[in-house]
Enzyme design. Sequence first.
Site, PDB file in Angstrom:
ATOM      1  CD  GLU A 253    -110.272 -67.158 -60.519  1.00  0.00           C
ATOM      2  OE1 GLU A 253    -111.106 -68.096 -60.649  1.00  0.00           O
ATOM      3  OE2 GLU A 253    -110.578 -65.959 -60.626  1.00  0.00           O
TER       4      GLU A 253
ATOM      5  CG  ASP B 106    -106.674 -62.163 -62.308  1.00  0.00           C
ATOM      6  OD1 ASP B 106    -106.047 -63.083 -61.756  1.00  0.00           O
ATOM      7  OD2 ASP B 106    -107.663 -61.605 -61.809  1.00  0.00           O
TER       8      ASP B 106
ATOM      9  CG  ASP C 254    -110.403 -62.566 -63.941  1.00  0.00           C
ATOM     10  OD1 ASP C 254    -110.543 -62.136 -62.771  1.00  0.00           O
ATOM     11  OD2 ASP C 254    -110.576 -63.774 -64.245  1.00  0.00           O
ATOM     12  CB  SER C 255    -112.679 -57.991 -61.089  1.00  0.00           C
ATOM     13  OG  SER C 255    -111.472 -57.289 -60.866  1.00  0.00           O
TER      14      SER C 255
ATOM     15  CD  GLU D 131    -112.753 -63.729 -54.416  1.00  0.00           C
ATOM     16  OE1 GLU D 131    -111.792 -63.785 -55.208  1.00  0.00           O
ATOM     17  OE2 GLU D 131    -113.834 -63.172 -54.692  1.00  0.00           O
TER      18      GLU D 131
ATOM     19  CE  LYS E 153    -105.791 -62.584 -58.656  1.00  0.00           C
ATOM     20  NZ  LYS E 153    -106.895 -63.435 -59.145  1.00  0.00           N
TER      21      LYS E 153
END
Length: 246
Positions: free
Chosen positions: A96, A64, A25-26, A163, A94
Amino acid sequence: MLTAYDATTARYMDTAGFPIILVGDSVGMTVLGYDSTLPVTMEDMLHHTQAVMRGVHAALVVADMPFLSFQVTRAQALVHAGRLLKQGGADAVKLEGGAIRAATVQHLVANGVPVMGHIGLTPQSVKAMGGYKVQGRSAVDADRLLDDALALTAAGIFSLVLEGMPADLASRITAAVDVPTIGIGAGPDCDGQVLVVHDLLGVETGNVTPRFVKRYAEVGAAMQEAFAAYKREVEGGQFPAAEHCY
Ligand code: KIV
């Protein structure tokens, strides 16, 4: 692992033999011009995941889950993860977060969705963290992150991104969990490493480049030079030349 958001870049990575490509999602910060990942939508992730899938033949593609696509209810999380696999074509998702996401991970995995975890500096929590700050510096925070890793592993993740944390903590977590860890700003002892492709290529996105980034090329500078040269030659009448004409 590297991030990719389009078919052409993903094809280069696939050709280079990357085992995993992450549609991060960057994309919000590298491609869409936002100053965080928070505005990224499911539609954005589907669009870019589909593009990456068109460029990939061998790599495992992880998509993401964007902010608020998995936090509200487990049922919603499954619908959104399912769309990334079914419509996006991704091989896995993925998401978070630590122990608080364990029940959601368990629900996704039980329903056939492979899940990669992501703990430490989790960019979707930038407002709660008060900025992009290294996590797990105190003993209490380090123990909490280790507990998060164990809870996610027990819930069924197949891999874990670590991270922005001290290298010795990432090393401890890597030794404690029985899934591969993939580090970004987490030192050399993770099982794998990941970088954002624009950072590695030296393409400026308007955001601060973290200290953990190593630039392997200066593509941004090469682009700037090429654009200037093209403009100069068009304005000066050197382009197109005879060999470019029919
Ligand atoms: O979105 C992303 O690019 C990521 C990586 C930094 C791991 O989550």
